[in-house]
Design a protein around this motif. Structure first.
Motif, short mmCIF file in Angstrom:
data_model
loop_
_atom_site.label_atom_id
_atom_site.label_comp_id
_atom_site.label_asym_id
_atom_site.label_seq_id
_atom_site.Cartn_x
_atom_site.Cartn_y
_atom_site.Cartn_z
N SER A 3 1.03 -1.03 0.05
CA SER A 3 -0.01 0.17 -0.04
C SER A 3 0.89 1.14 0.13
CB SER A 3 -0.99 -0.08 1.11
OG SER A 3 -0.11 0.03 2.29
N GLY A 4 0.31 2.37 -0.19
CA GLY A 4 1.14 3.69 -0.13
C GLY A 4 1.33 4.26 -1.47
N GLY A 5 1.27 3.70 -2.75
CA GLY A 5 1.47 4.04 -3.97
C GLY A 5 0.62 5.34 -4.19
N GLY A 6 0.76 5.72 -5.55
CA GLY A 6 -0.06 6.94 -5.67
C GLY A 6 0.68 8.06 -6.77
N LEU A 7 0.10 9.15 -6.99
CA LEU A 7 0.61 10.14 -7.89
C LEU A 7 1.24 11.16 -7.13
CD1 LEU A 7 0.93 11.45 -10.59
CD2 LEU A 7 -1.36 12.36 -10.39
N LEU A 42 5.95 3.38 0.84
CA LEU A 42 4.97 2.25 0.61
C LEU A 42 5.20 1.53 1.79
CD1 LEU A 42 6.34 1.61 -3.00
CD2 LEU A 42 4.60 2.85 -1.94
N SER A 43 4.13 0.55 2.07
CA SER A 43 4.09 -0.44 3.12
C SER A 43 3.97 -1.70 2.77
CB SER A 43 2.94 -0.21 4.12
OG SER A 43 3.30 1.13 4.86
N CYS A 44 4.50 -2.79 3.33
CA CYS A 44 4.24 -4.25 2.94
C CYS A 44 3.89 -4.90 4.13
CB CYS A 44 5.46 -4.70 2.37
SG CYS A 44 5.48 -6.53 1.90
N ALA A 45 2.51 -5.27 4.12
CA ALA A 45 1.82 -5.86 5.34
C ALA A 45 2.08 -7.57 5.01
CB ALA A 45 0.86 -5.51 5.59
N LYS A 89 20.07 4.61 -3.86
CA LYS A 89 20.87 4.84 -2.54
C LYS A 89 20.85 6.30 -2.47
CE LYS A 89 24.45 1.37 -3.11
NZ LYS A 89 25.39 0.64 -3.13
N GLY A 90 20.72 6.64 -1.33
CA GLY A 90 20.35 7.98 -1.05
C GLY A 90 19.22 8.51 -0.98
N ARG A 91 18.28 7.92 -1.60
CA ARG A 91 16.84 8.58 -1.89
C ARG A 91 16.06 7.61 -1.28
NH1 ARG A 91 14.44 8.91 -6.69
NH2 ARG A 91 15.52 7.07 -7.67
N PHE A 92 16.13 6.31 -1.28
CA PHE A 92 15.28 5.47 -0.57
C PHE A 92 15.77 4.93 0.59
CE2 PHE A 92 12.96 3.93 -5.05
CZ PHE A 92 12.76 5.52 -5.33
N THR A 93 14.81 4.59 1.59
CA THR A 93 15.11 3.47 2.74
C THR A 93 14.15 2.75 3.32
OG1 THR A 93 15.98 5.92 3.90
CG2 THR A 93 15.66 4.24 5.07
N ILE A 94 14.81 1.48 3.30
CA ILE A 94 13.87 0.17 3.45
C ILE A 94 14.06 0.07 5.20
CG2 ILE A 94 15.84 -1.44 3.29
CD1 ILE A 94 13.42 -3.10 2.19
N GLN A 136 10.54 4.09 2.29
CA GLN A 136 10.37 5.60 2.25
C GLN A 136 11.32 5.87 0.91
OE1 GLN A 136 8.84 7.75 4.19
NE2 GLN A 136 9.29 9.31 2.84
N MET A 137 10.54 6.59 0.23
CA MET A 137 10.95 7.36 -1.10
C MET A 137 11.06 8.63 -1.39
SD MET A 137 9.55 4.28 -3.76
CE MET A 137 7.72 5.16 -3.83
N ASN A 138 12.20 9.41 -1.24
CA ASN A 138 12.39 10.81 -1.36
C ASN A 138 12.86 10.99 -2.65
OD1 ASN A 138 11.51 10.89 1.32
ND2 ASN A 138 13.52 10.47 2.03
#
Length: 126
Positions: A7-11, A20-23, A65-70, A82-84
């Motif tokens: 979940s958590g996707g979008g525009l 994004l979340s992965c349950a 690297k540097g933009r995304f964090t799992i 987390q996507m920045n």
């Protein structure tokens, strides 16, 4: 068996962020490594990031690297991405996948994962 729901996707506009979340649920979820992959139309599935069951080891594709964090919260059986600083080229369907006992060297290969979620669409506009 493990069930995964993303979940958590979008525009979002370029430069923006999404989480994004992965349950996960199932018998082996507590010992499962989790990976995030993405697939854009007409392109092959691409590794994004992975995390071992302990959360101690994380691996990223170079372009993330540097933009995304799992990260993961085992109490909630949930893994986050987390996507920045998102870019239009990040547009894709994002999938999470699980595999038991994967170490650093195996997190990046989609063939190592046993279960997959249905995916969530991320669209980044320019």
């Amino acid at each position: 068996q493990v069930q995964l729901v993303e979940s958590g996707g979008g525009l979002v506009q370029a430069g923006g962020s999404l989480r994004l979340s992965c349950a996960a649920s199932g018998r082996t979820v507590s010992s499962s490594s989790i990976g995030w992959f993405r697939q854009a139309p007409g392109k092959e599935r691409q590794f994004v990031a992975g995390i071992t069951w302990s959360g101690i080891t994380t691996v990223y594709a170079d372009s993330m690297k540097g933009r995304f964090t799992i990260s993961r919260d085992n109490a909630k059986n949930t893994v986050y991405l987390q996507m920045n600083s998102l870019k239009p080229e990040d547009t894709a369907v994002y999938y999470c996948a699980s595999g038991v006992g994967l170490n650093r060297g195996r997190l990046g290969s989609h063939r190592e994962y046993d279960y997959w979620g249905q995916g969530t669409q991320v669209t980044v506009s320019s």
